[in-house]
Scaffold this active site. Structure first.
Site, PDB file in Angstrom:
ATOM      1  N   ASN A  96      -5.351  -9.072  -8.245  1.00  0.00           N
ATOM      2  CA  ASN A  96      -5.463  -9.792  -6.976  1.00  0.00           C
ATOM      3  C   ASN A  96      -6.748 -10.592  -6.828  1.00  0.00           C
ATOM      4  O   ASN A  96      -6.809 -11.537  -6.064  1.00  0.00           O
ATOM      5  CB  ASN A  96      -5.327  -8.822  -5.798  1.00  0.00           C
ATOM      6  CG  ASN A  96      -6.157  -7.574  -5.956  1.00  0.00           C
ATOM      7  OD1 ASN A  96      -6.056  -6.870  -6.967  1.00  0.00           O
ATOM      8  ND2 ASN A  96      -6.990  -7.288  -4.982  1.00  0.00           N
ATOM      9  N   CYS A 100      -9.016  -7.516   0.697  1.00  0.00           N
ATOM     10  CA  CYS A 100      -8.846  -6.132   1.136  1.00  0.00           C
ATOM     11  C   CYS A 100     -10.180  -5.413   1.184  1.00  0.00           C
ATOM     12  O   CYS A 100     -10.310  -4.386   1.814  1.00  0.00           O
ATOM     13  CB  CYS A 100      -7.907  -5.392   0.196  1.00  0.00           C
ATOM     14  SG  CYS A 100      -6.350  -6.236   0.027  1.00  0.00           S
ATOM     15  N   GLN A 145       0.953  -8.983  -6.434  1.00  0.00           N
ATOM     16  CA  GLN A 145       0.483 -10.367  -6.584  1.00  0.00           C
ATOM     17  C   GLN A 145       1.408 -11.167  -7.496  1.00  0.00           C
ATOM     18  O   GLN A 145       1.572 -12.365  -7.308  1.00  0.00           O
ATOM     19  CB  GLN A 145      -0.944 -10.397  -7.145  1.00  0.00           C
ATOM     20  CG  GLN A 145      -2.002  -9.873  -6.190  1.00  0.00           C
ATOM     21  CD  GLN A 145      -2.264 -10.806  -5.017  1.00  0.00           C
ATOM     22  OE1 GLN A 145      -2.039 -12.017  -5.077  1.00  0.00           O
ATOM     23  NE2 GLN A 145      -2.736 -10.245  -3.913  1.00  0.00           N
ATOM     24  N   SER A 169       5.185  -6.611  -2.111  1.00  0.00           N
ATOM     25  CA  SER A 169       4.797  -6.683  -0.690  1.00  0.00           C
ATOM     26  C   SER A 169       5.250  -8.010  -0.103  1.00  0.00           C
ATOM     27  O   SER A 169       5.019  -9.070  -0.710  1.00  0.00           O
ATOM     28  CB  SER A 169       3.273  -6.558  -0.585  1.00  0.00           C
ATOM     29  OG  SER A 169       2.859  -6.845   0.725  1.00  0.00           O
ATOM     30  N   GLY A 170       5.858  -7.952   1.086  1.00  0.00           N
ATOM     31  CA  GLY A 170       6.414  -9.159   1.705  1.00  0.00           C
ATOM     32  C   GLY A 170       5.403 -10.248   1.989  1.00  0.00           C
ATOM     33  O   GLY A 170       5.651 -11.427   1.725  1.00  0.00           O
ATOM     34  N   HIS A 171       4.241  -9.856   2.520  1.00  0.00           N
ATOM     35  CA  HIS A 171       3.348 -10.899   3.049  1.00  0.00           C
ATOM     36  C   HIS A 171       2.607 -11.688   1.980  1.00  0.00           C
ATOM     37  O   HIS A 171       1.858 -12.609   2.287  1.00  0.00           O
ATOM     38  CB  HIS A 171       2.393 -10.331   4.098  1.00  0.00           C
ATOM     39  CG  HIS A 171       1.285  -9.485   3.569  1.00  0.00           C
ATOM     40  ND1 HIS A 171      -0.018  -9.927   3.545  1.00  0.00           N
ATOM     41  CD2 HIS A 171       1.262  -8.236   3.078  1.00  0.00           C
ATOM     42  CE1 HIS A 171      -0.794  -8.970   3.059  1.00  0.00           C
ATOM     43  NE2 HIS A 171      -0.035  -7.933   2.768  1.00  0.00           N
ATOM     44  N   THR A 176      13.376   4.933  10.770  1.00  0.00           N
ATOM     45  CA  THR A 176      14.396   3.915  11.036  1.00  0.00           C
ATOM     46  C   THR A 176      14.012   2.614  10.338  1.00  0.00           C
ATOM     47  O   THR A 176      12.881   2.153  10.452  1.00  0.00           O
ATOM     48  CB  THR A 176      14.541   3.701  12.559  1.00  0.00           C
ATOM     49  OG1 THR A 176      14.855   4.967  13.129  1.00  0.00           O
ATOM     50  CG2 THR A 176      15.642   2.707  12.879  1.00  0.00           C
ATOM     51  N   THR A 208       0.831  -1.205   0.000  1.00  0.00           N
ATOM     52  CA  THR A 208       0.000   0.000   0.000  1.00  0.00           C
ATOM     53  C   THR A 208       0.865   1.253   0.000  1.00  0.00           C
ATOM     54  O   THR A 208       0.644   2.183  -0.775  1.00  0.00           O
ATOM     55  CB  THR A 208      -0.944  -0.008   1.228  1.00  0.00           C
ATOM     56  OG1 THR A 208      -1.787  -1.162   1.113  1.00  0.00           O
ATOM     57  CG2 THR A 208      -1.796   1.238   1.293  1.00  0.00           C
TER      58      THR A 208
HETATM   59  N1  PLP Z   1      -1.660  -4.312  -4.445  1.00  0.00           N
HETATM   60  C1  PLP Z   1      -2.221  -5.513  -4.643  1.00  0.00           C
HETATM   61  C2  PLP Z   1      -2.420  -6.012  -6.045  1.00  0.00           C
HETATM   62  C3  PLP Z   1      -2.622  -6.305  -3.561  1.00  0.00           C
HETATM   63  O1  PLP Z   1      -3.181  -7.492  -3.768  1.00  0.00           O
HETATM   64  C4  PLP Z   1      -2.432  -5.809  -2.243  1.00  0.00           C
HETATM   65  C5  PLP Z   1      -2.918  -6.566  -1.081  1.00  0.00           C
HETATM   66  O2  PLP Z   1      -3.807  -7.365  -1.185  1.00  0.00           O
HETATM   67  C6  PLP Z   1      -1.812  -4.541  -2.090  1.00  0.00           C
HETATM   68  C7  PLP Z   1      -1.449  -3.829  -3.210  1.00  0.00           C
HETATM   69  C8  PLP Z   1      -1.545  -3.978  -0.727  1.00  0.00           C
HETATM   70  O3  PLP Z   1      -0.398  -4.574  -0.169  1.00  0.00           O
HETATM   71  P1  PLP Z   1      -0.155  -4.526   1.421  1.00  0.00           P
HETATM   72  O4  PLP Z   1      -1.152  -5.462   2.019  1.00  0.00           O
HETATM   73  O5  PLP Z   1       1.251  -4.988   1.586  1.00  0.00           O
HETATM   74  O6  PLP Z   1      -0.333  -3.123   1.855  1.00  0.00           O
END
Ligand code: PLP
Length: 398
Positions: free
Chosen positions: A154, A329, A182, A202-204, A240, A75
């Site tokens: 996504n 989301c 994704q 994005s890491g997760h 930091t 994000t």
């Molecule tokens: N962009 C896409 C295509 C995503 O699928 C997501 C999360 O589902 C994000 C951005 C947001 O990433 P984060 O959860 O790391 O903020």
């Protein structure tokens, strides 16, 4: 604790942290805990770790180490790319083109820029969920400065022709940003191959923790910082640095790049997904949302007519199966998915949609369990549906 078998099929929402990532992060929670801005030994060790993490990510993404900036996640990276680029290039023009199926991190960044006098137009996908480069080209105006198109969606997993879109953007003198949040965990993601000026990850979504991500910014790109403060990240992103998570992200990105190179795990996941699609298609009145060609390997988005997606999700949860009704989301939002709407899925089928997203943790047994439970729950829910009851009376229920 219950010993009920659980099946996690929501890998597009988040992934578990892998043992390899935990191993890579562990030293930085203990022994190497210094502030990377510190000029003494423990600070230097932390700074070295950060440098190594950046280098590893640069190798995986095909860029230079000084083109990788750590962020708090996808994000923030999306916000930074769009707002930072628009603000820095606003004198050239104040118009942006994006796809209509971007994540809300992109769409709401664009809306927020409207308050600063920017405007934007959205390219609509075809019914299979693909953005045509031509449709992007048609929207570019003399005052367009930036084009945004995600690498893969996504919700429906469709992989977008970002290379072609980058060429069109550049030919028109615009910058090109792609959200690869994704895509990065599931396919080769090389910034020079794509030809983008900025790319977010994005890491997760790929085995690292939540709360870490990165933005690739091609050197020479004019962009303002999003977060002001100290001189971290070469003065571009204050705060930091999260050294353990940066080390974890680096390991996850390099593991994902190796898996993409090798291809066997991606093939295994795609085969499970295809079997899941075939099994669920046996249920009458279902449809797959988004084309099956050029789709992320683990993604399957299906509508089960005469069933509320939310009820199906909750009953699957009670059966130990985790899936998403719509995008994770937005699943706490009652609005129907903007992605399914954009590809022309009628509202009632949007409300009956479920996203299954498989990953490395999943097995063939999981696929059998999902097919069995979904088939049973859909039948039970339809038995309670007055509409389906009417269909049965009219002799049309299959
Ligand atoms: N962009 C896409 C295509 C995503 O699928 C997501 C999360 O589902 C994000 C951005 C947001 O990433 P984060 O959860 O790391 O903020």
């Amino acid at each position: 604790m219950s010993d009920k078998r659980t099946v996690y099929a929501d890998n597009a929402a988040t992934t578990p942290v892998t043992p390899s990532v935990i191993e890579a992060m562990t030293p930085y929670f203990g022994e190497i805990w210094g502030n990377p801005s510190g000029l003494y030994e423990s600070g230097r060790r932390a700074a070295r770790a950060l440098h190594e993490a950046r280098e590893t990510i640069a190798v995986a993404l095909g860029c230079r180490e000084n083109e990788v900036y750590f962020t708090s996640g996808g994000t923030e990276a999306d916000n930074w790319a769009i707002k930072g680029y628009a603000r820095a290039n606003g004198e050239r023009g104040r118009h942006i083109v994006a796809s209509a199926i971007e994540h809300h991190a992109v769409l709401n960044s664009l809306k927020s820029l409207e308050r600063e006098g920017f405007s934007f137009d959205l390219a609509v996908p075809d019914e299979n969920g693909f953005i045509s480069p031509e449709s992007v080209k048609r929207l570019i105006r003399h005052d367009t400065v930036l084009v945004c198109c995600m690498a893969a969606n996504n919700e429906i997993g469709t992989i977008q022709p970002v290379k072609e879109i980058a060429v069109i953007a550049h030919a028109a003198g615009c910058g090109f940003f792609t959200d690869a949040v994704q895509a990065a965990g599931a396919m080769k993601t090389d910034v020079s191959d794509i030809g983008c000026d900025m790319l977010s990850i994005s890491g997760h979504k790929l085995g690292a923790p939540k709360g870490i991500g990165a933005l690739y910014i091609k050197s020479g790109t004019k962009i303002y910082p999003l977060i002001d403060g100290g001189a971290q990240e070469r003065g571009m992103r204050a705060g930091t640095e999260n050294v353990p998570y940066a080390a974890g992200l680096a390991r996850a990105v390099s593991d994902a790049a190796k898996a993409a190179e090798d291809g066997s795990e991606i093939k295994r996941i795609a085969a499970m997904r295809d079997r899941l699609a075939e099994g669920l298609a046996e249920i009458p009145y279902t449809r797959i949302n988004g084309g099956m060609e050029n789709r992320l390997p683990g993604n399957l988005n299906m509508s089960f007519e005469y069933v509320e997606g939310e009820s199906l999700m909750l009953l699957l949860d009670m059966a130990g199966i985790a899936v998403s009704a719509g995008s994770a989301c937005t699943s706490r939002s009652p609005r129907p998915s903007h992605v399914l709407k954009a590809i022309g899925v009628p509202d009632r089928l949007i409300r009956s949609s479920i996203r299954f997203s498989l990953g490395s943790m999943n097995t063939d047994d999981d696929v059998d369990i999902i097919i069995r439970e979904t088939t049973d729950i859909v039948r039970r829910l339809r038995d309670l549906s007055p509409e389906y009851e009417r269909l049965k009376r009219e002799g049309q229920a299959l």
